[in-house]
Design an enzyme around this catalytic site. Sequence first.
Site, PDB file in Angstrom:
ATOM      1  N   VAL A  63       0.824  -1.222   0.000  1.00 17.13           N
ATOM      2  CA  VAL A  63       0.000   0.000   0.000  1.00 17.13           C
ATOM      3  C   VAL A  63       0.853   1.266   0.000  1.00 17.13           C
ATOM      4  CG1 VAL A  63      -1.916  -1.150   1.190  1.00 17.13           C
ATOM      5  CG2 VAL A  63      -0.251   0.166   2.529  1.00 17.13           C
ATOM      6  N   TYR A 153       3.417   6.095  16.049  1.00 23.39           N
ATOM      7  CA  TYR A 153       2.218   5.367  15.590  1.00 23.39           C
ATOM      8  C   TYR A 153       0.982   6.249  15.759  1.00 23.39           C
ATOM      9  CZ  TYR A 153      -1.504   1.823  15.531  1.00 23.39           C
ATOM     10  OH  TYR A 153      -2.646   1.106  15.257  1.00 23.39           O
TER      11      TYR A 153
END
Length: 248
Positions: A63, A153
């Site tokens: 991706v 994150y």
Amino acid sequence: MNRFEGVKVLLTGAGSGIGRATALRLVSEGAAVFAVDLSGEGLAQTAAAALGPGRIATRVADVADEDAVVAAVRAAAGELGGIDVLVNVAGIHRTTPIDRLTVDDLQRLFTVNAVGTALFCREALPHLPDRTGVIVTIASSAASHGNPYMTAYAASKGAVLGFSLSLAAEVAHRGIRVVPISPGAVATPLVGPGLLPPELDLSYYGRIRSLFGAADPEQIAGVIAFAASRDAGYLTGAELRVDGGSHI
Ligand SMILES: NC(=O)c1ccc[n+]([C@@H]2O[C@H](COP(=O)([O-])OP(=O)(O)OC[C@H]3O[C@@H](n4cnc5c(N)ncnc54)[C@H](O)[C@@H]3O)[C@@H](O)[C@H]2O)c1
């Protein structure tokens, strides 16, 4: 229930965890799913476990690779005969104390989690039908609630959340819905052994645990299926936080 009979779904991250559970759920409700993942082995296991009435096709793609995303979306539209629903689940996680944070951590997390989601949305949108098209993205409760050692994150998932809300505003005139879902802790390989280096002070985590325990991936897949279904026809531009009450 065949809520997804005749519905064509492009799904990323289908080789494991939440993405696999979502593929199985959507196929079981009648969807034709085009499943993308970096792991061919993971995709093969997902396809083997899928039980109709729907069907599943798979494609290995990264991706984070723009050319691969363009080709994957084109292949999905060709294989399915269009795309009604895009579900972006593929993602990676790294935990790092702030003094050890690297540019590589930041770049990799942003490229896979945020850029990967954005590229799939950009490429799929021309295929989505006005009035019924749906995009579901997977952010994280970390996007809007503090978690120790997860700065990079959390920032990448904050990017997914902000991207999704602005996209919802941008495509609302076409009647296309965009729904970001923010899970809390889910029992998948992503958060398995090795995520948290043993030298870290894990007592910090006590305050963000759900009294319901970690979710099963199927519990997140159920919410993804709801958001993508006609049952959620008036739901767009709103974050669904599915965290077992971790942040009540
Ligand atoms: N597990 C949790 O506690 C949790 C909590 C909040 C959000 N999330 C998010 O949910 C999503 C799914 O996570 P999961 O827990 O099912 O993890 P998982 O590791 O079980 O599954 C992630 C899948 O994404 C795929 N993937 C990773 N990088 C890729 C890339 N560059 N191109 C294509 N595929 C790629 C992996 O191969 C894997 O199959 C992720 O976006 C994750 O950040 C997970």
